[in-house]
Write an enzyme that holds these catalytic residues in place. Structure first.
Site, mmCIF file in Angstrom:
data_model
loop_
_atom_site.group_PDB
_atom_site.id
_atom_site.type_symbol
_atom_site.label_atom_id
_atom_site.label_comp_id
_atom_site.label_asym_id
_atom_site.label_seq_id
_atom_site.Cartn_x
_atom_site.Cartn_y
_atom_site.Cartn_z
ATOM 1 N N LYS A 17 0.840 -1.197 0.000
ATOM 2 C CA LYS A 17 0.000 0.000 0.000
ATOM 3 C C LYS A 17 0.882 1.257 0.000
ATOM 4 C CE LYS A 17 -3.779 -2.393 2.427
ATOM 5 N NZ LYS A 17 -4.674 -2.342 3.607
ATOM 6 N N TYR A 57 -12.161 -2.944 -3.168
ATOM 7 C CA TYR A 57 -12.698 -2.954 -1.808
ATOM 8 C C TYR A 57 -14.228 -2.905 -1.798
ATOM 9 C CZ TYR A 57 -8.053 -2.507 0.369
ATOM 10 O OH TYR A 57 -6.774 -2.739 0.818
ATOM 11 N N ASN A 120 -1.880 -0.002 7.359
ATOM 12 C CA ASN A 120 -1.358 -1.340 7.681
ATOM 13 C C ASN A 120 -0.543 -1.968 6.546
ATOM 14 O OD1 ASN A 120 -3.510 -1.985 6.061
ATOM 15 N ND2 ASN A 120 -4.456 -3.441 7.469
ATOM 16 N N HIS A 123 -1.678 -5.445 1.486
ATOM 17 C CA HIS A 123 -2.913 -6.202 1.242
ATOM 18 C C HIS A 123 -2.561 -7.632 0.843
ATOM 19 C CE1 HIS A 123 -6.758 -7.475 -0.419
ATOM 20 N NE2 HIS A 123 -6.062 -7.954 -1.432
ATOM 21 N N GLU A 134 -9.132 -10.849 -7.658
ATOM 22 C CA GLU A 134 -8.222 -9.706 -7.514
ATOM 23 C C GLU A 134 -7.109 -9.746 -8.565
ATOM 24 O OE1 GLU A 134 -7.099 -9.923 -3.380
ATOM 25 O OE2 GLU A 134 -9.090 -9.272 -2.717
HETATM 26 P P1 IDP Z 1 -7.549 -7.165 5.381
HETATM 27 O O1 IDP Z 1 -6.767 -6.108 4.644
HETATM 28 O O2 IDP Z 1 -6.746 -7.739 6.519
HETATM 29 O O3 IDP Z 1 -8.130 -8.216 4.488
HETATM 30 P P2 IDP Z 1 -10.251 -6.033 5.559
HETATM 31 O O4 IDP Z 1 -11.215 -6.248 6.665
HETATM 32 O O5 IDP Z 1 -10.513 -6.689 4.239
HETATM 33 O O6 IDP Z 1 -8.787 -6.426 6.110
HETATM 34 O O7 IDP Z 1 -10.126 -4.459 5.356
HETATM 35 C C1 IDP Z 1 -9.438 -3.943 4.237
HETATM 36 C C2 IDP Z 1 -8.595 -2.786 4.687
HETATM 37 O O8 IDP Z 1 -9.442 -1.735 5.161
HETATM 38 C C3 IDP Z 1 -7.653 -3.052 5.865
HETATM 39 O O9 IDP Z 1 -6.450 -3.685 5.472
HETATM 40 C C4 IDP Z 1 -7.420 -1.661 6.371
HETATM 41 O O10 IDP Z 1 -6.488 -0.946 5.547
HETATM 42 C C5 IDP Z 1 -8.785 -1.024 6.186
HETATM 43 N N1 IDP Z 1 -9.572 -1.129 7.416
HETATM 44 C C6 IDP Z 1 -10.247 -2.215 7.879
HETATM 45 N N2 IDP Z 1 -10.847 -1.944 9.060
HETATM 46 C C7 IDP Z 1 -10.561 -0.647 9.331
HETATM 47 C C8 IDP Z 1 -10.899 0.228 10.420
HETATM 48 O O11 IDP Z 1 -11.579 -0.141 11.370
HETATM 49 N N3 IDP Z 1 -10.396 1.499 10.339
HETATM 50 C C9 IDP Z 1 -9.636 1.942 9.306
HETATM 51 N N4 IDP Z 1 -9.296 1.151 8.274
HETATM 52 C C10 IDP Z 1 -9.749 -0.130 8.280
HETATM 53 MG MG MG Z 2 -9.607 -8.119 3.053
#
Ligand code: IDP
Ligand code: MG
Length: 157
Positions: A17, A57, A120, A123, A134
């Site tokens: 990212k 997303y 974070n 992805h 994807e």
């Molecule tokens: P993942 O990336 O571990 O699969 P997902 O639930 O698919 O997690 O969420 C996609 C992305 O959305 C996360 O990696 C993160 O960047 C963002 N995200 C998820 N939950 C939150 C939140 O509570 N606050 C801010 N960003 C979030």
């Molecule tokens: Mg995800």
């Protein structure tokens, strides 16, 4: 599946990212997948646009953090990769660590390099079916390169 039997080869979509790129973590993240033994199938750097990110997303459209997530992903270039290997989807997710860095164990990418969920770093596809979707969304078929890793026989039985 009986133990000792090889699992099927899988592919997963891994994307560094914008924060991972800006913080100079591209090489470190690639190295972790290389040293685990996975085969790099495709890789490119790009600045994704809003429609592509909103499709990627799409499942999260109703979440309160969705607009912020799209702005974050629009904030700079990303590095898109396809990695292949046995169980690479599940192992890739383990290597990334939990979505929330507070739950990501040290030794994982998120557990070593970040603090908050909204920054974070990386992805990774969460299932074989989503990986296929994807990969098709981010890459053209001709961008996926077919070759045999020279050390294949030293990684697999
Ligand atoms: P993942 O990336 O571990 O699969 P997902 O639930 O698919 O997690 O969420 C996609 C992305 O959305 C996360 O990696 C993160 O960047 C963002 N995200 C998820 N939950 C939150 C939140 O509570 N606050 C801010 N960003 C979030
Ligand atoms: Mg995800």
């Amino acid at each position: 599946m009986p133990s000792g039997q090889p699992a099927a080869m899988e592919r997963t979509y891994i994307m560094i990212k914008p924060d991972g790129v800006q913080r100079g973590l591209v090489g470190k993240i690639i190295k972790r997948f290389e040293q685990r033994g996975f085969r790099l199938v495709a890789m490119k750097m790009m600045q994704p646009g809003r429609p592509l990110l909103e499709e990627h997303y799409g499942d999260l459209k109703a979440k309160p953090f969705f607009p912020g997530l799209i702005d974050y992903m629009l904030s700079g270039p990303v590095v898109c990769m396809v990695w292949e290997g046995e169980e690479v989807v599940k192992i890739g997710r383990m290597m990334l660590g939990a979505t929330k860095p507070i739950d990501s164990l040290p030794g994982t990418i998120r557990g070593d390099y970040c603090i908050v969920t909204g920054r974070n770093i990386v992805h990774g596809s969460d299932a074989v079916a989503s990986a296929q979707k994807e990969i098709a969304l981010w890459f053209k078929p001709e961008e996926l390169v077919d070759y045999k890793l020279a050390n294949h026989g030293w990684i697999y039985e």
